[in-house]
Write a protein that holds these residues in place. Structure first.
Motif, PDB file in Angstrom:
ATOM      1  N   SER A 153       0.794  -1.230   0.000  1.00  0.00           N
ATOM      2  CA  SER A 153       0.000   0.000   0.000  1.00  0.00           C
ATOM      3  C   SER A 153       0.827   1.281   0.000  1.00  0.00           C
ATOM      4  O   SER A 153       0.318   2.331  -0.400  1.00  0.00           O
ATOM      5  CB  SER A 153      -0.963   0.007   1.197  1.00  0.00           C
ATOM      6  OG  SER A 153      -0.248  -0.047   2.415  1.00  0.00           O
ATOM      7  N   ASP A 182       0.312   6.168   2.628  1.00  0.00           N
ATOM      8  CA  ASP A 182      -0.723   5.311   3.219  1.00  0.00           C
ATOM      9  C   ASP A 182      -0.961   5.657   4.692  1.00  0.00           C
ATOM     10  O   ASP A 182      -1.747   4.976   5.363  1.00  0.00           O
ATOM     11  CB  ASP A 182      -0.388   3.825   3.051  1.00  0.00           C
ATOM     12  CG  ASP A 182       0.876   3.402   3.789  1.00  0.00           C
ATOM     13  OD1 ASP A 182       1.463   4.239   4.500  1.00  0.00           O
ATOM     14  OD2 ASP A 182       1.280   2.221   3.663  1.00  0.00           O
ATOM     15  N   TRP A 315      -3.864   2.170  -6.311  1.00  0.00           N
ATOM     16  CA  TRP A 315      -3.968   3.143  -5.222  1.00  0.00           C
ATOM     17  C   TRP A 315      -4.575   4.416  -5.790  1.00  0.00           C
ATOM     18  O   TRP A 315      -4.163   4.883  -6.859  1.00  0.00           O
ATOM     19  CB  TRP A 315      -2.580   3.407  -4.641  1.00  0.00           C
ATOM     20  CG  TRP A 315      -2.515   4.386  -3.501  1.00  0.00           C
ATOM     21  CD1 TRP A 315      -2.445   4.105  -2.186  1.00  0.00           C
ATOM     22  CD2 TRP A 315      -2.489   5.822  -3.598  1.00  0.00           C
ATOM     23  NE1 TRP A 315      -2.378   5.259  -1.448  1.00  0.00           N
ATOM     24  CE2 TRP A 315      -2.406   6.327  -2.295  1.00  0.00           C
ATOM     25  CE3 TRP A 315      -2.527   6.719  -4.676  1.00  0.00           C
ATOM     26  CZ2 TRP A 315      -2.367   7.691  -2.019  1.00  0.00           C
ATOM     27  CZ3 TRP A 315      -2.495   8.078  -4.406  1.00  0.00           C
ATOM     28  CH2 TRP A 315      -2.415   8.554  -3.088  1.00  0.00           C
TER      29      TRP A 315
END
Length: 375
Positions: A153, A182, A315
């Motif tokens: 992530s 993140d 993302w």
């Protein structure tokens, strides 16, 4: 224009990672059930960044899991267990210290110290004190996929300082690190408490200070929960945390972050994460993001070599760097375990896009080929 590969000393590290056989565990036991263990890793990578007009290729220590050494001491103490841990990065030329404008290598500094951590654990839970992980460290990065060692992530490990080019080809844009995050927790000099596990759930909280920085007198605190369990061969990990940074005359910052990952017995896995940040200031933005990944792993493709993992992730973020901005990252990756040499190799491709009200910026893409050797 393509710049030539810089053959720095990390090349030798990559060669040694493949050439060295798997090392025996450096663990020394005593007569009372305790032990001392030395450990570490090397993680060099070839990283190629294309900003839409130029490509720069370097060999760097990969910040997704930087090269490090550590010492762990475990000692039973009545019904409890005492632990001491010291760990530091090696301070090698790092992937976050390079951009189109050159290199900013700092060498080893005290900020490379990761852990100087004491803890006591028993049936009542665990208390930790010293430099180490806050409770929210890992809350946004729960990931059971094997390819997660290089595709997860946080997407800016390979190109954090590289700038986006505007429509005129000028390096006028923000850096990749300004446009993606993140919000995962950090390591601080802290006091932390973790409860025992209750049916897979554990809870905890921490308060700390950033003592490794000269100019940071702010307070950091967080709390949350982690979950880990297995059902008929299906593994589940999840986390949810709230963290705050405030004091020293700066604006209060609050993050709510969470992630979850499921690994099926077939090798298929699904991972999601999300986060939102609220800054108590009209001068700062309040960004948010979500993340998703699908991956697969198997030992059948190269049974005499080791596990193989593949994955694809996405993302998406809003209001990073400036209000009204849009950021996105998509990527694919493959990881291969080489059991004979205790090495994990990986190859990833990621594409980064950023736009705001001031200009249109060229996409930036990055290829990473690396190998992590642990001892």
């Amino acid at each position: 224009m393509t710049k030539t590969l810089r053959a720095v000393s990390l090349t030798a590290l990559m060669v040694s990672a493949f050439a060295a056989p798997a090392a025996a565990e450096l663990k020394y036991e005593n007569n009372s059930g305790g032990y001392v263990k030395l450990y570490g890793q090397l993680n060099p990578a070839i990283i190629s960044v294309d900003d839409g007009q130029e490509t720069e290729t370097n060999v760097r220590d990969y910040d997704a899991s930087n090269s490090r050494v550590g010492l762990e001491v475990i000692q039973p103490y009545g019904a409890n267990t005492f632990q001491f841990r010291f760990e530091t990065a090696l301070g090698l030329p790092n992937s976050t210290e390079t951009s189109q404008l050159g290199n900013d290598f700092g060498g080893w500094t005290r900020q490379d110290i990761r852990h100087v951590d004491f803890s006591l654990k028993g049936d009542w839970g665990k208390v930790s004190a010293g430099q180490g992980s806050m409770f929210a460290d890992g809350a946004a990065e729960q990931d059971l996929s094997y390819v997660g060692l290089a595709l997860y992530s946080f997407t800016a490990d390979s190109n954090f300082s590289f700038l986006f080019r505007d429509s005129a080809g000028v390096l006028s844009g923000p850096t990749v690190g300004d446009t993606t995050d993140d919000f995962d927790g950090s390591r601080r000099a802290r006091i932390r408490y973790d409860t025992p596990s209750f049916n897979g759930f554990s809870f905890g909280a921490a308060w700390g200070r950033n003592v490794l920085a000269d100019d940071d007198d702010r307070d950091y605190y967080d709390f949350g929960t982690y979950y880990s369990n297995e059902f008929a061969g299906t593994k589940v990990n999840a986390a949810l945390a709230y963290q705050v940074r405030e004091g020293d005359g700066s604006a209060k910052r609050e993050d709510l972050i969470g992630s979850a990952s499921v690994l099926l017995q077939s090798g298929l896995s699904f991972t999601v994460a999300a986060g939102t940040r609220d800054v108590d200031s009209d001068m700062d933005t309040d960004p948010n993001y979500y993340y998703a990944k699908v991956a697969y792993e198997t030992e059948d493709w190269l049974p005499n070599v080791g596990k193989t993992g593949i994955g694809v992730h996405y993302w998406d973020g809003a209001d990073f760097n400036t209000d009204g901005s849009d950021s996105s990252v998509w990527g694919v990756g493959v990881a291969q375990r080489i059991e004979e040499y205790n090495v994990d190799t990986y190859l990833t491709y990621q594409n980064y896009a950023y736009d705001d009200s001031t200009n249109d910026f060229d996409d930036l893409s990055t290829i990473v080929l690396g190998a992590r050797w642990r001892f």
